[in-house]
Scaffold this active site. Sequence first.
Site, short mmCIF file in Angstrom:
data_model
loop_
_atom_site.label_atom_id
_atom_site.label_comp_id
_atom_site.label_asym_id
_atom_site.label_seq_id
_atom_site.Cartn_x
_atom_site.Cartn_y
_atom_site.Cartn_z
N ARG A 18 -3.35 6.64 1.13
CA ARG A 18 -3.85 7.86 1.76
C ARG A 18 -2.94 8.50 2.79
O ARG A 18 -3.20 9.60 3.24
CB ARG A 18 -5.24 7.59 2.38
CG ARG A 18 -6.31 7.54 1.30
CD ARG A 18 -7.69 7.37 1.89
NE ARG A 18 -7.84 6.03 2.40
CZ ARG A 18 -8.94 5.59 3.01
NH1 ARG A 18 -9.96 6.38 3.19
NH2 ARG A 18 -9.01 4.33 3.43
N ARG A 64 -6.48 11.94 -5.61
CA ARG A 64 -7.76 11.27 -5.38
C ARG A 64 -8.91 12.28 -5.38
O ARG A 64 -9.99 12.01 -5.92
CB ARG A 64 -7.69 10.54 -4.04
CG ARG A 64 -8.83 9.60 -3.76
CD ARG A 64 -8.58 8.96 -2.38
NE ARG A 64 -9.52 7.91 -2.08
CZ ARG A 64 -10.75 8.11 -1.64
NH1 ARG A 64 -11.20 9.34 -1.49
NH2 ARG A 64 -11.54 7.08 -1.37
N ARG A 94 0.82 -1.22 0.00
CA ARG A 94 0.00 0.00 0.00
C ARG A 94 0.85 1.26 0.00
O ARG A 94 0.46 2.27 0.60
CB ARG A 94 -0.95 0.04 1.19
CG ARG A 94 -2.01 -1.03 1.20
CD ARG A 94 -3.23 -0.57 0.41
NE ARG A 94 -4.12 -1.71 0.18
CZ ARG A 94 -5.18 -1.98 0.92
NH1 ARG A 94 -5.54 -1.17 1.88
NH2 ARG A 94 -5.91 -3.02 0.64
N ASP A 101 -6.64 -2.74 -7.65
CA ASP A 101 -7.11 -3.47 -6.47
C ASP A 101 -7.28 -4.94 -6.85
O ASP A 101 -7.51 -5.25 -8.02
CB ASP A 101 -8.45 -2.89 -5.98
CG ASP A 101 -8.75 -3.39 -4.56
OD1 ASP A 101 -8.20 -2.83 -3.61
OD2 ASP A 101 -9.52 -4.36 -4.43
N TYR A 156 -14.65 -12.11 -0.60
CA TYR A 156 -15.37 -10.87 -0.93
C TYR A 156 -16.58 -11.14 -1.83
O TYR A 156 -17.62 -10.51 -1.69
CB TYR A 156 -14.44 -9.87 -1.61
CG TYR A 156 -13.44 -9.25 -0.66
CD1 TYR A 156 -13.82 -8.26 0.25
CD2 TYR A 156 -12.11 -9.66 -0.66
CE1 TYR A 156 -12.90 -7.70 1.12
CE2 TYR A 156 -11.19 -9.10 0.21
CZ TYR A 156 -11.58 -8.11 1.10
OH TYR A 156 -10.68 -7.56 1.96
O1 1CP Z 1 0.22 0.48 -3.15
C1 1CP Z 1 -0.22 -0.68 -3.31
O2 1CP Z 1 0.02 -1.61 -2.50
C2 1CP Z 1 -0.96 -1.01 -4.59
C3 1CP Z 1 -2.36 -0.93 -4.64
C4 1CP Z 1 -3.28 -1.90 -3.90
C5 1CP Z 1 -3.17 -3.27 -3.64
C6 1CP Z 1 -1.98 -4.17 -3.93
C7 1CP Z 1 -4.55 -1.50 -3.42
C8 1CP Z 1 -5.07 -0.13 -3.51
N1 1CP Z 1 -5.21 -2.60 -2.97
C9 1CP Z 1 -4.39 -3.69 -3.07
C10 1CP Z 1 -4.69 -5.07 -2.75
C11 1CP Z 1 -5.85 -5.37 -1.86
N2 1CP Z 1 -7.10 -4.81 -1.85
C12 1CP Z 1 -5.84 -6.41 -0.90
C13 1CP Z 1 -4.66 -7.34 -0.70
C14 1CP Z 1 -3.63 -6.77 0.19
C15 1CP Z 1 -4.04 -6.58 1.63
O3 1CP Z 1 -4.33 -7.57 2.31
O4 1CP Z 1 -4.06 -5.41 2.07
C16 1CP Z 1 -7.09 -6.43 -0.28
C17 1CP Z 1 -7.55 -7.36 0.82
C18 1CP Z 1 -7.90 -5.43 -0.89
C19 1CP Z 1 -9.31 -5.10 -0.58
C20 1CP Z 1 -9.46 -3.68 -0.24
N3 1CP Z 1 -9.45 -2.67 -1.16
C21 1CP Z 1 -9.59 -3.09 1.04
C22 1CP Z 1 -9.68 -3.85 2.38
C23 1CP Z 1 -11.10 -3.94 2.72
C24 1CP Z 1 -11.50 -4.85 3.85
O5 1CP Z 1 -11.94 -4.31 4.86
O6 1CP Z 1 -11.42 -6.07 3.73
C25 1CP Z 1 -9.65 -1.69 0.85
C26 1CP Z 1 -9.80 -0.63 1.89
C27 1CP Z 1 -9.56 -1.45 -0.56
C28 1CP Z 1 -9.56 -0.14 -1.26
C29 1CP Z 1 -8.19 0.29 -1.63
N4 1CP Z 1 -7.37 -0.45 -2.45
C30 1CP Z 1 -6.20 0.24 -2.64
C31 1CP Z 1 -6.28 1.47 -1.90
C32 1CP Z 1 -5.21 2.53 -1.86
C33 1CP Z 1 -7.53 1.48 -1.28
C34 1CP Z 1 -8.09 2.61 -0.44
C35 1CP Z 1 -8.85 3.47 -1.38
C36 1CP Z 1 -8.98 4.89 -1.02
O7 1CP Z 1 -9.98 5.19 -0.36
O8 1CP Z 1 -8.15 5.73 -1.43
#
Ligand code: 1CP
Length: 348
Positions: A27, A36, A23, A73, A148
């Site tokens: 943010r 964003r 990540r 994502d 999911y």
């Molecule tokens: O910088 C990076 O790592 C690249 C971008 C990236 C990656 C690799 C994002 C952006 N998401 C992911 C993978 C991802 N997404 C995973 C696997 C890694 C992990 O375990 O963290 C998972 C489980 C998700 C699902 C997801 N997407 C969540 C978690 C939700 C939950 O409660 O289960 C969330 C919050 C997101 C949205 C998201 N994805 C990425 C970002 C930066 C965000 C936040 C979006 C925002 O509001 O700006």
Amino acid sequence: MTAPFLAAARGETPSHTPIWIMRQAGRYLPEYRETRKQAGGFQEMTHTPDLATEVTLQPIRRFGMDAAILFSDIMTPLEGMGIDLRFAPGPVIDNPIRSVADVERLRPLEPEEGVPFVLETCRNLSRELPESVPLIGFAGAPFTLLCYLIEGHGTKSFVQARSFLRSELDATRLLLDKLAHAQALYLEAQARAGARALMIFDSWVGLLDAPTFRALERPAIARILEHLRPLGVPLMYFPNQGGHLHAEVAGLDADVIGVDWRIPLEDADEAMGGEFTLQGNLDPSILMAPPEALLTAADSVLDAGRSLKRGHVFNLGHGIDKSTDPDQVARLVDHVHAAPVRSSEAGA
Ligand code: 1CP
């Protein structure tokens, strides 16, 4: 000279210990929040190659990370399989999968038609990034995507998904099979569009016991890896909270295994027979500690990394928290880059 990240991933000695952070585009960075805001939201950013390229590059410019990870994502390719997806801020599916008929309705993924914007982002990034900073392409592991798809959103325990797995075994197998096939094609397409390493995120696999992992998820992961092996790029698997599965992970045809912060790297190496380069595993909360405590904790991870049989890529044990101070990340990256590298005899 080989990019330090690729050298470590291949078990060669890098010029310095490579570091990137899960990540890393997110943010906690003011420039991310600004992009964003202009874009209108997360999904708009992932769908617009210029914006996705920009935010992927932001942490590289600011900190000099040794790898870039595609901004997207794990849920994004499911849009190309007919799933309606929104983010609030995590993924939400308003019509989750609840029956074998729903599984049968999932369309096969054709990456160039289904998610062309992801591949265009990869092509942009492979032009923009220096040779020394490889692009990591990624996908979600079948079980994590299943969680999911069935639950419809994130939870702590995914009870509905786990109930489905116990009561609808045939539909579960069909779903894992379809997801494995789709993610294999998706990852291949990213490599062909310029990704120089590929990572499978299995964020929720820690919910499975070892026999269930062995019976259902391990074969799905093995199939994806088998499909990708001929591409010649390092293959990475992150079984989050999967310390109890390490003996089962041993033997998978991966190059790098991600380790969460709950398991010492040395123990993970022992359990997996020293076959892999390990990636991790600083507790993300240590970035909230005073600088001296942060650097002491980083030194412990670096020491552990030097003792590994094959190699070490420095990372956090999971994603960085949005409340993290970017200056702490800068301190960490500079510290890791200045640390003595493991000698090629390490662990021999
Ligand atoms: O910088 C990076 O790592 C690249 C971008 C990236 C990656 C690799 C994002 C952006 N998401 C992911 C993978 C991802 N997404 C995973 C696997 C890694 C992990 O375990 O963290 C998972 C489980 C998700 C699902 C997801 N997407 C969540 C978690 C939700 C939950 O409660 O289960 C969330 C919050 C997101 C949205 C998201 N994805 C990425 C970002 C930066 C965000 C936040 C979006 C925002 O509001 O700006």
